[in-house]
Design a protein around this motif. Structure first.
Motif, PDB file in Angstrom:
ATOM      1  N   VAL A   1       0.262  46.177  58.417  1.00  0.00           N
ATOM      2  CA  VAL A   1       1.442  46.777  57.792  1.00  0.00           C
ATOM      3  C   VAL A   1       2.146  45.746  56.924  1.00  0.00           C
ATOM      4  CG1 VAL A   1       3.750  47.698  58.242  1.00  0.00           C
ATOM      5  CG2 VAL A   1       1.802  48.560  59.535  1.00  0.00           C
ATOM      6  N   ALA A   2       2.279  44.521  57.454  1.00  0.00           N
ATOM      7  CA  ALA A   2       2.935  43.465  56.682  1.00  0.00           C
ATOM      8  C   ALA A   2       2.166  43.180  55.397  1.00  0.00           C
ATOM      9  CB  ALA A   2       3.042  42.196  57.532  1.00  0.00           C
ATOM     10  N   GLY A   3       0.840  43.226  55.473  1.00  0.00           N
ATOM     11  CA  GLY A   3       0.023  42.994  54.279  1.00  0.00           C
ATOM     12  C   GLY A   3       0.241  44.059  53.223  1.00  0.00           C
ATOM     13  N   HIS A   4       0.308  45.323  53.646  1.00  0.00           N
ATOM     14  CA  HIS A   4       0.561  46.408  52.695  1.00  0.00           C
ATOM     15  C   HIS A   4       1.950  46.254  52.066  1.00  0.00           C
ATOM     16  CE1 HIS A   4      -2.878  49.161  53.129  1.00  0.00           C
ATOM     17  NE2 HIS A   4      -2.979  48.647  54.333  1.00  0.00           N
ATOM     18  N   LEU A   5       2.901  45.837  52.871  1.00  0.00           N
ATOM     19  CA  LEU A   5       4.255  45.645  52.351  1.00  0.00           C
ATOM     20  C   LEU A   5       4.264  44.557  51.278  1.00  0.00           C
ATOM     21  CD1 LEU A   5       7.454  45.359  54.531  1.00  0.00           C
ATOM     22  CD2 LEU A   5       7.051  43.811  52.652  1.00  0.00           C
ATOM     23  N   ARG A   6       3.579  43.433  51.578  1.00  0.00           N
ATOM     24  CA  ARG A   6       3.559  42.339  50.604  1.00  0.00           C
ATOM     25  C   ARG A   6       2.869  42.763  49.314  1.00  0.00           C
ATOM     26  NH1 ARG A   6       2.611  39.224  55.346  1.00  0.00           N
ATOM     27  NH2 ARG A   6       0.354  39.306  55.017  1.00  0.00           N
ATOM     28  N   GLU A   7       1.804  43.559  49.428  1.00  0.00           N
ATOM     29  CA  GLU A   7       1.101  44.001  48.227  1.00  0.00           C
ATOM     30  C   GLU A   7       1.991  44.896  47.365  1.00  0.00           C
ATOM     31  OE1 GLU A   7      -2.539  45.745  49.535  1.00  0.00           O
ATOM     32  OE2 GLU A   7      -3.304  43.862  50.344  1.00  0.00           O
ATOM     33  N   PHE A   8       2.752  45.788  48.011  1.00  0.00           N
ATOM     34  CA  PHE A   8       3.665  46.634  47.233  1.00  0.00           C
ATOM     35  C   PHE A   8       4.742  45.771  46.573  1.00  0.00           C
ATOM     36  CE2 PHE A   8       7.581  49.123  46.846  1.00  0.00           C
ATOM     37  CZ  PHE A   8       7.134  50.130  46.005  1.00  0.00           C
TER      38      PHE A   8
END
Length: 460
Positions: free
Chosen positions: A407-414
Motif C-alpha cells: 500500500v505504501a508503495g502504491h501511495l508513493r507512486e501516486f
C-alpha cells in the motif's frame, strides 16, 4: 540478488555529472542506462544481471519503449548500480555506510529484565516451550482440524483489516505446531487434513512477506506451501499458490515469470478433480495481469473474457475451496479495471474500479486503499487532477489503518505522478493531508516540478 563488489561502483565523475544527476532526479532510466554503458563500461547484459532485470527489459527501457516505475525496481537499480539513494529520491541505502562504521558484537548481548516487567520475566524460554510441547498429550481429532481452519479464516480477516506484519509471528508459530504434529503417525484423513492446513499456513506466511515486499522470504514460504499441497495431491491448492507467485512476479517486474507461473497454475487446476468455475475465473484474471504487464492488449482482453465467462458459470452449489471465496463479483470487476489500467486503458478502467470500490467492505482497509489509489491513478491519466486528488485523500484513512508496504508503495507512486502538478491547489491539499496522515511516506520538502515528466503505466 548478490550485491556487486564495491570495486564496481560508478565513477565519481559520472555520479557528479549534471546530466546524470538530472536523469536520476526524473528517473529517466533509459538515459541512466546509456550513461552507465558509455561512462562506466557496464553493458545492458551486465545492467540486467546487477539489477535483477531481463536483458530484453533493459533494452526496451534504453529504446524508450518502457518506463520503470515500481519502487522495488527503482531500489534494485540503486543497489545494483550503486547509485546513492538520494539521487533517485530513496532513503539512504545500506551499502552507503562504510563497513568500518558497522560494528557487530561477537555475541548477542543479553537484555536484562527490569523489575518493572514481571510478566515477561515469568514467561518460559523458547527451549522450555519445546520441552513442554514434547511432554504434552496431543489427542488430535477432526474438531482440532476445524479449530485450526477457523484460526486461518480469522488470520485472513485480520490481514485484510490490519496487514500481516504483527500477525506473522502467530501464523509462523501455528505452522511450526502443525508441522510437529505431522511428524507423528496419524490416520490418513487426519494426516491429509494437517498437510492441507500446513500448506495454507505456509501460503499465508508467504503472503505476509509478499505484502511487506520481502520477496525472497515470500518465495521460500510459497515454495514450502507448494510442497505440502503436492504431498496430498491437492492440485487446486497448488494452482492457488502458483497464482500467488505469479502475482509476486508482476510486482518484481518479471512478467515472463508471471505468465509461466500462472499457466502452470491453470494446468494444475484443469487436471484436478472438481475444479470450480470460480477458481478458473480467478486464475484467468491472474493470467490477464501477466499479459497486461507484458504489454499485450490482445492476450489481456482474451484472458479477461475467459475470466468473465467462467465467473458466469458459477452456481450456488459449487464446492468452492474456502481460499477462493474472496473472488466475488466486486473483485472480478476491480481486477478487470486494474488489468485495463495496466494497459493504459484508463477510460475503461475508471468506471470499473469506481463501481467495485463503492461495494468494498468497510473493514477491508487494504483493499479499499489499493483500489482507491488505482482509481486515483486512472483519473489522473484522464486529466482529472482535482478528482484524482480527492479520491487519493479518501484512501489515506484506510492506508493509515493497515500495515502494508505494498500500500505504501502504491501511495508513493501516486505521489510521484503528481510531480508535474505539485503547485496546483488540489495537489497541495493532497500533500498536506498525506503529511498529516502518513508522514513517513513523504520525506523532505516538495521537489520542484521543473523537468519532471509524468510517469505513465501502472501496476497492481
Amino acid at each position: 540478488m548478490p550485491e556487486p563488489s564495491r570495486s564496481k561502483e560508478l565513477p565519481v565523475s559520472l555520479l557528479t555529472d549534471p546530466v546524470m544527476i538530472e536523469a536520476c532526479q526524473v528517473r529517466d532510466f533509459g538515459r541512466i542506462f546509456q550513461l552507465v554503458k558509455a561512462r562506466a563500461g557496464i553493458y545492458p547484459s551486465m545492467i540486467a544481471r546487477r539489477c535483477d532485470l531481463t536483458p530484453s527489459r533493459v533494452g526496451e527501457v534504453i529504446a524508450g519503449r518502457r518506463q520503470l516505475l515500481h519502487m522495488d525496481v527503482v531500489e534494485r537499480i540503486s543497489d545494483g548500480l550503486r547509485i546513492p539513494g538520494h539521487m533517485l529520491g530513496l532513503a539512504r541505502r545500506v551499502w552507503e555506510t562504510p563497513p568500518s562504521l558497522t560494528v557487530l558484537p561477537d555475541e548477542p548481548a543479553e537484555v536484562p529484565t527490569s523489575a518493572g516487567e514481571p510478566l515477561v520475566a515469568g514467561l518460559p524460554g523458547a527451549d522450555v516451550d519445546s520441552i513442554l510441547a514434547l511432554a504434552a498429550e496431543r489427542d488430535l481429532s477432526a474438531s482440532t482440524l476445524d479449530a485450526l481452519r477457523s484460526s486461518i479464516a480469522d488470520y485472513w480477516r485480520r490481514d485484510d483489516e490490519h496487514g500481516g506484519e504483527t500477525l506473522r509471528p502467530a501464523v509462523v508459530g501455528q505452522l511450526r505446531y502443525v508441522v510437529e504434529l505431522l511428524k507423528e503417525q496419524r490416520p490418513a484423513p487426519l494426516r491429509d487434513g494437517l498437510h492441507s492446513i500446513a500448506a495454507e499456513l505456509a501460503r499465508l506466511t508467504g503472503w505476509t512477506y509478499f505484502d511487506a515486499r520481502q520477496y525472497n522470504q515470500a518465495r521460500a514460504y510459497f515454495t514450502e506451501s507448494l510442497g505440502l499441497a503436492k504431498a496430498i495431491d491437492d492440485r487446486q491448492f497448488m494452482a492457488n499458490v502458483l497464482a500467488c507467485m505469479s502475482l509476486q512476479a508482476t510486482y518484481q517486474d518479471k512478467p515472463g515469470d508471471a505468465l509461466a507461473l500462472v499457466t502452470a497454475a491453470q494446468d494444475q487446476a484443469r487436471t484436478a478433480a472438481g475444479t470450480t468455475p470460480r477458481v478458473l475465473a480467478m486464475l484467468a484474471m491472474r493470467e490477464a495481469f501477466a499479459h497486461a504487464t507484458l504489454g499485450s492488449p490482445g492476450a489481456t482482453h482474451t484472458a479477461i473474457s475467459e475470466a468473465h465467462t467462467q465467473f458466469g458459470r458459477i452456481s450456488s452449489g459449487d464446492p468452492d475451496p474456502a481460499w477462493v471465496a474472496y473472488f466475488d463479483e466486486p473483485k472480478l470487476i476491480v481486477d478487470t479495471g486494474i488489468a485495463h489500467g495496466r494497459l493504459g486503458e484508463a477510460a475503461l478502467a475508471e468506471p470499473l474500479i469506481a463501481n467495485a470500490l463503492s461495494r468494498e467492505h468497510a473493514s477491508n482497509h487494504r483493499g479499499r486503499a489499493f483500489h482507491a489509489f488505482w482509481l486515483a491513478r486512472t483519473q489522473l491519466q484522464r486529466g482529472k487532477l482535482d478528482q484524482a486528488c480527492h479520491t487519493a485523500m479518501d484512501a489515506l484513512a484506510p492506508a493509515a489503518a493497515v500495515s502494508s508496504q505494498r500500500v505504501a508503495g502504491h501511495l508513493r507512486e501516486f505521489y510521484e505522478q503528481l510531480e508535474p502538478f505539485r503547485r496546483e491547489p488540489a495537489a497541495v491539499a493532497f500533500e498536506s493531508r498525506l503529511r498529516e496522515a502518513l508522514p513517513r511516506q513523504v520525506s523532505g520538502s516538495p521537489r520542484s516540478s521543473a523537468g519532471r515528466a509524468a510517469p505513465q503505466g501502472s501496476r497492481c
